[in-house]
Scaffold this active site. Structure first.
Site, PDB file in Angstrom:
ATOM      1  N   ASP A   1       0.851  -1.184   0.000  1.00  0.00           N
ATOM      2  CA  ASP A   1       0.000   0.000   0.000  1.00  0.00           C
ATOM      3  C   ASP A   1       0.893   1.243   0.000  1.00  0.00           C
ATOM      4  O   ASP A   1       1.356   1.695   1.053  1.00  0.00           O
ATOM      5  CB  ASP A   1      -0.927  -0.006   1.213  1.00  0.00           C
ATOM      6  CG  ASP A   1      -2.017  -1.062   1.113  1.00  0.00           C
ATOM      7  OD1 ASP A   1      -1.785  -2.089   0.441  1.00  0.00           O
ATOM      8  OD2 ASP A   1      -3.100  -0.872   1.701  1.00  0.00           O
TER       9      ASP A   1
ATOM     10  N   LYS B   1      -6.858   3.563  -2.919  1.00  0.00           N
ATOM     11  CA  LYS B   1      -7.238   3.492  -1.498  1.00  0.00           C
ATOM     12  C   LYS B   1      -7.454   4.892  -0.955  1.00  0.00           C
ATOM     13  O   LYS B   1      -6.701   5.810  -1.275  1.00  0.00           O
ATOM     14  CB  LYS B   1      -6.126   2.759  -0.736  1.00  0.00           C
ATOM     15  CG  LYS B   1      -6.306   2.673   0.778  1.00  0.00           C
ATOM     16  CD  LYS B   1      -5.149   1.888   1.387  1.00  0.00           C
ATOM     17  CE  LYS B   1      -5.144   1.941   2.890  1.00  0.00           C
ATOM     18  NZ  LYS B   1      -4.016   1.176   3.481  1.00  0.00           N
TER      19      LYS B   1
ATOM     20  N   LYS C   1     -10.354   0.596  -2.269  1.00  0.00           N
ATOM     21  CA  LYS C   1     -10.295   0.203  -0.859  1.00  0.00           C
ATOM     22  C   LYS C   1     -10.699   1.389  -0.001  1.00  0.00           C
ATOM     23  O   LYS C   1     -10.136   2.480  -0.127  1.00  0.00           O
ATOM     24  CB  LYS C   1      -8.886  -0.260  -0.486  1.00  0.00           C
ATOM     25  CG  LYS C   1      -8.719  -0.565   1.016  1.00  0.00           C
ATOM     26  CD  LYS C   1      -7.329  -1.092   1.342  1.00  0.00           C
ATOM     27  CE  LYS C   1      -7.120  -1.231   2.843  1.00  0.00           C
ATOM     28  NZ  LYS C   1      -5.806  -1.800   3.188  1.00  0.00           N
TER      29      LYS C   1
END
Length: 247
Positions: A99, A173, A207
């Site tokens: 990430d 995300k 996400k």
């Protein structure tokens, strides 16, 4: 719907941020990893220096829980070379998901090429090693227009450089959960921002991270179309409770 398959159980505080002693902090990290194993969450999301520990625990337990970690967290201002080096160490230590924090400040300043190159090369590194790659855009730092624009930039970079069968391995995300907002405004996923991300990041996955603290909120996000939820409240969510966690 098995909600466990959507949950990235998350603990990203450093020792200093935790306010705990070193031993208590290590116990907390270990307990989060063990909790993910015991409850079969999709993934445990931890700091890079804890990946090796998680790998050892998961292998010993013969668990299917995957391991995620953060790169250039939480500001995203490391150089491309630093980000790639940190990601490579995480890969070597056993991480399954990377990430990356986008250099959203460079984006805000109009330096789109910096963001484009890190998305291109970071995604390339991850996919070469069969990893899932997520790009954290830090929605609390952006205007609605900027959220749309950075989602489009990431999408265009991925779609232009990778095969369509790889798109599902790349996510956009929402948040780090560590951004400091004014007037106690949300620093994590919000429904309006997630809708904008879903509309503008597709065919990439989204996400929702930060701010999802109950089963009902998690279901609402999943129904919108998110594929993963980053939360430190995973146990509360699967138990039908509401957590007072700030992530």
């Amino acid at each position: 719907m098995d909600i466990k398959n959507y949950l990235d159980s998350t603990y990203l505080k450093t020792l200093e941020q935790s306010g705990l002693s070193a031993s208590k902090h290590n116990e907390t990290v270990t307990s989060f990893i063990q909790e993910a194993i015991d409850h079969q969450f999709k993934l445990i999301m931890i700091r890079p220096d804890q990946v090796r520990l998680a790998k050892e625990m998961i292998v010993k337990a013969r668990s299917k829980v995957t391991i995620g970690t953060v790169i250039s967290f939480p500001e995203g201002t490391n150089t491309l070379e630093e980000k790639l080096a940190e990601a490579q160490v995480a890969i070597d230590n056993g991480a399954d998901d990377l990430d990356f924090v986008c250099n959203y400040q460079a984006f805000i300043d109009g330096d789109l090429e910096t963001v484009r190159q890190e998305v291109l090369q970071g995604t390339q590194l991850g996919l070469q090693h069969n990893k899932i790659v997520k790009w954290i855009i830090e929605i609390a730092a952006l205007t609605e227009k900027q959220i749309i624009q950075i989602c489009c930039l990431i999408k265009k970079t991925v779609v232009s450089n990778f095969k369509d069968e790889q798109y599902h391995l790349v996510y956009v995300k929402s948040s780090t959960g560590f951004y400091v907002t004014e007037n106690n405004l949300p620093n994590g996923a919000t429904i309006p921002a997630i809708i904008m991300m879903l509309e503008n990041a597709s065919p990439l996955s989204v996400k929702a991270a930060g701010g999802v603290r109950s089963y009902e909120e998690a279901v609402q996000m999943i129904k919108l179309g998110v594929k993963r939820i980053g939360t430190s409240s995973a146990l509360a969510i699967v138990s039908g409770a509401t957590s007072d966690s700030n992530y």
